[in-house]
Design a protein around this motif. Structure first.
Motif, PDB file in Angstrom:
ATOM      1  N   LEU A 262      71.860   2.138  -8.495  1.00  0.00           N
ATOM      2  CA  LEU A 262      72.312   2.268  -7.113  1.00  0.00           C
ATOM      3  C   LEU A 262      73.554   3.158  -7.092  1.00  0.00           C
ATOM      4  O   LEU A 262      74.376   3.101  -8.002  1.00  0.00           O
ATOM      5  N   ARG A 263      73.654   3.966  -6.045  1.00  0.00           N
ATOM      6  CA  ARG A 263      74.802   4.860  -5.934  1.00  0.00           C
ATOM      7  C   ARG A 263      75.315   4.851  -4.501  1.00  0.00           C
ATOM      8  O   ARG A 263      74.554   4.526  -3.580  1.00  0.00           O
ATOM      9  N   PRO A 264      76.589   5.240  -4.304  1.00  0.00           N
ATOM     10  CA  PRO A 264      77.131   5.239  -2.937  1.00  0.00           C
ATOM     11  C   PRO A 264      76.363   6.197  -2.040  1.00  0.00           C
ATOM     12  O   PRO A 264      75.991   7.286  -2.453  1.00  0.00           O
ATOM     13  N   VAL A 265      76.120   5.769  -0.819  1.00  0.00           N
ATOM     14  CA  VAL A 265      75.366   6.562   0.154  1.00  0.00           C
ATOM     15  C   VAL A 265      76.344   7.407   0.971  1.00  0.00           C
ATOM     16  O   VAL A 265      77.426   6.948   1.322  1.00  0.00           O
ATOM     17  N   GLU A 266      75.947   8.626   1.274  1.00  0.00           N
ATOM     18  CA  GLU A 266      76.788   9.486   2.109  1.00  0.00           C
ATOM     19  C   GLU A 266      76.897   8.888   3.515  1.00  0.00           C
ATOM     20  O   GLU A 266      75.880   8.530   4.129  1.00  0.00           O
ATOM     21  N   VAL A 267      78.133   8.814   4.015  1.00  0.00           N
ATOM     22  CA  VAL A 267      78.382   8.168   5.307  1.00  0.00           C
ATOM     23  C   VAL A 267      78.229   9.194   6.428  1.00  0.00           C
ATOM     24  O   VAL A 267      78.790  10.288   6.345  1.00  0.00           O
ATOM     25  N   PRO A 268      77.467   8.861   7.487  1.00  0.00           N
ATOM     26  CA  PRO A 268      77.322   9.795   8.612  1.00  0.00           C
ATOM     27  C   PRO A 268      78.675  10.139   9.227  1.00  0.00           C
ATOM     28  O   PRO A 268      79.591   9.312   9.232  1.00  0.00           O
ATOM     29  N   ALA A 269      78.771  11.352   9.757  1.00  0.00           N
ATOM     30  CA  ALA A 269      80.051  11.829  10.279  1.00  0.00           C
ATOM     31  C   ALA A 269      80.431  11.162  11.594  1.00  0.00           C
ATOM     32  O   ALA A 269      81.607  11.054  11.932  1.00  0.00           O
TER      33      ALA A 269
ATOM     34  N   VAL B 262      81.194   0.998   1.266  1.00  0.00           N
ATOM     35  CA  VAL B 262      80.028   1.860   1.465  1.00  0.00           C
ATOM     36  C   VAL B 262      78.804   1.223   0.815  1.00  0.00           C
ATOM     37  O   VAL B 262      78.912   0.533  -0.198  1.00  0.00           O
ATOM     38  N   PRO B 263      77.621   1.456   1.407  1.00  0.00           N
ATOM     39  CA  PRO B 263      76.406   0.912   0.784  1.00  0.00           C
ATOM     40  C   PRO B 263      76.102   1.593  -0.549  1.00  0.00           C
ATOM     41  O   PRO B 263      76.392   2.775  -0.724  1.00  0.00           O
ATOM     42  N   LEU B 264      75.521   0.845  -1.459  1.00  0.00           N
ATOM     43  CA  LEU B 264      74.984   1.392  -2.705  1.00  0.00           C
ATOM     44  C   LEU B 264      73.472   1.317  -2.590  1.00  0.00           C
ATOM     45  O   LEU B 264      72.924   0.259  -2.260  1.00  0.00           O
ATOM     46  N   ALA B 265      72.802   2.425  -2.851  1.00  0.00           N
ATOM     47  CA  ALA B 265      71.352   2.479  -2.632  1.00  0.00           C
ATOM     48  C   ALA B 265      70.711   3.383  -3.667  1.00  0.00           C
ATOM     49  O   ALA B 265      71.395   4.165  -4.324  1.00  0.00           O
ATOM     50  N   PRO B 266      69.389   3.309  -3.821  1.00  0.00           N
ATOM     51  CA  PRO B 266      68.688   4.218  -4.732  1.00  0.00           C
ATOM     52  C   PRO B 266      68.792   5.667  -4.245  1.00  0.00           C
ATOM     53  O   PRO B 266      69.018   5.910  -3.053  1.00  0.00           O
ATOM     54  N   ALA B 267      68.593   6.596  -5.169  1.00  0.00           N
ATOM     55  CA  ALA B 267      68.607   8.024  -4.822  1.00  0.00           C
ATOM     56  C   ALA B 267      67.604   8.293  -3.701  1.00  0.00           C
ATOM     57  O   ALA B 267      66.526   7.709  -3.658  1.00  0.00           O
ATOM     58  N   GLY B 268      67.970   9.162  -2.784  1.00  0.00           N
ATOM     59  CA  GLY B 268      67.065   9.553  -1.707  1.00  0.00           C
ATOM     60  C   GLY B 268      67.148   8.668  -0.483  1.00  0.00           C
ATOM     61  O   GLY B 268      66.530   8.958   0.535  1.00  0.00           O
TER      62      GLY B 268
END
Ligand SMILES: [Zn+2]
Ligand SMILES: [Zn+2]
Length: 220
Positions: free
Chosen positions: A89-96, A24-30
């Motif tokens: 950086l934090r894991p990004v929510e993955v689209p369904a 999963v990508p790690l990205a900044p908040a938002g």
């Protein structure tokens, strides 16, 4: 000539902060998952997490409709490269829905190869194409005696250097400052059907503008 090859190094946790393809990508908040602007309008597939000295390159390519979406073109909207700061950086929510993740997260280790073109090439005539650092390093990988793999498919690309056999007119311009972008990485499709992404059998190129924090992707 020196190349920093990226070599397949087994699997890693999906949210690992190391150099990797997949997961999963790690990205900044938002940060929200990038959407294809080429044709399909679906989510792009996350391909690679590449920590470099000036940040983290995060590479996405559309795989929802590979024939229709022009993922090979830097300006099509069918791919995206983000340059993030290294911290927070934090894991990004993955689209369904949509083709969003690779089947496996693969660790990458780097291996610096130094080649002397005079030694390696034939002493041919001047008409011959100049040796290409990445191409030589990659094709030489299977001959590296110390390595436990020794197969060319284990080369997942390279970091830095210059783009391999890319025509000048394909070098992307920065979308913000319109300047020539700096070459950042080559990306190969991957080691096996379980880990690979589809680049149409081509080599992927990642470019960056450090000043504008912009990135670009294309294939040859
Ligand atoms: Zn698409
Ligand atoms: Zn720029």
């Amino acid at each position: 000539m020196q190349s920093t090859l990226m070599i397949y190094d087994g699997t890693v946790p999906a949210d690992s902060g190391v150099l990797r393809t997949g997961g999963v990508p790690l990205a900044p908040a938002g940060f929200s998952w990038p959407i294809c602007g080429s044709f399909c309008g679906g989510p792009l597939q996350f391909f690679a997490h590449l920590p470099v000295e000036y940040g983290v390159l995060s590479v996405f390519v559309c795989q929802n409709d590979p024939g229709a979406c022009e993922f090979w073109d830097a300006t099509s909207g069918g791919n995206r490269v983000h340059l993030f700061p290294r911290e927070e950086l934090r894991p990004v929510e993955v689209p369904a829905t949509g083709v969003t993740l690779l089947p496996a997260a693969s660790a990458i280790r780097t291996h610096v190869v130094t080649l002397d073109p005079a030694e390696d090439g034939e002493d041919g005539d001047d008409d011959e194409v100049a040796p290409d650092a990445y191409d030589l390093a990659r094709s030489g990988w299977k001959r590296e005696p110390e390595e436990r793999f020794g197969r060319q498919r284990e080369v997942l690309g390279s970091l830095g250097g210059s783009p391999s056999y890319l025509e000048d007119d394909r070098l992307p311009a920065c979308p913000s400052c319109t300047g020539t972008m700096e070459f950042a990485a080559h990306l190969e499709e991957g080691i096996s059907a379980q880990t690979a992404m589809n680049l149409g059998g081509q080599l992927g190129y990642v470019f960056v503008c450090r000043d504008c924090r912009e990135g670009a992707f294309l294939t040859n």
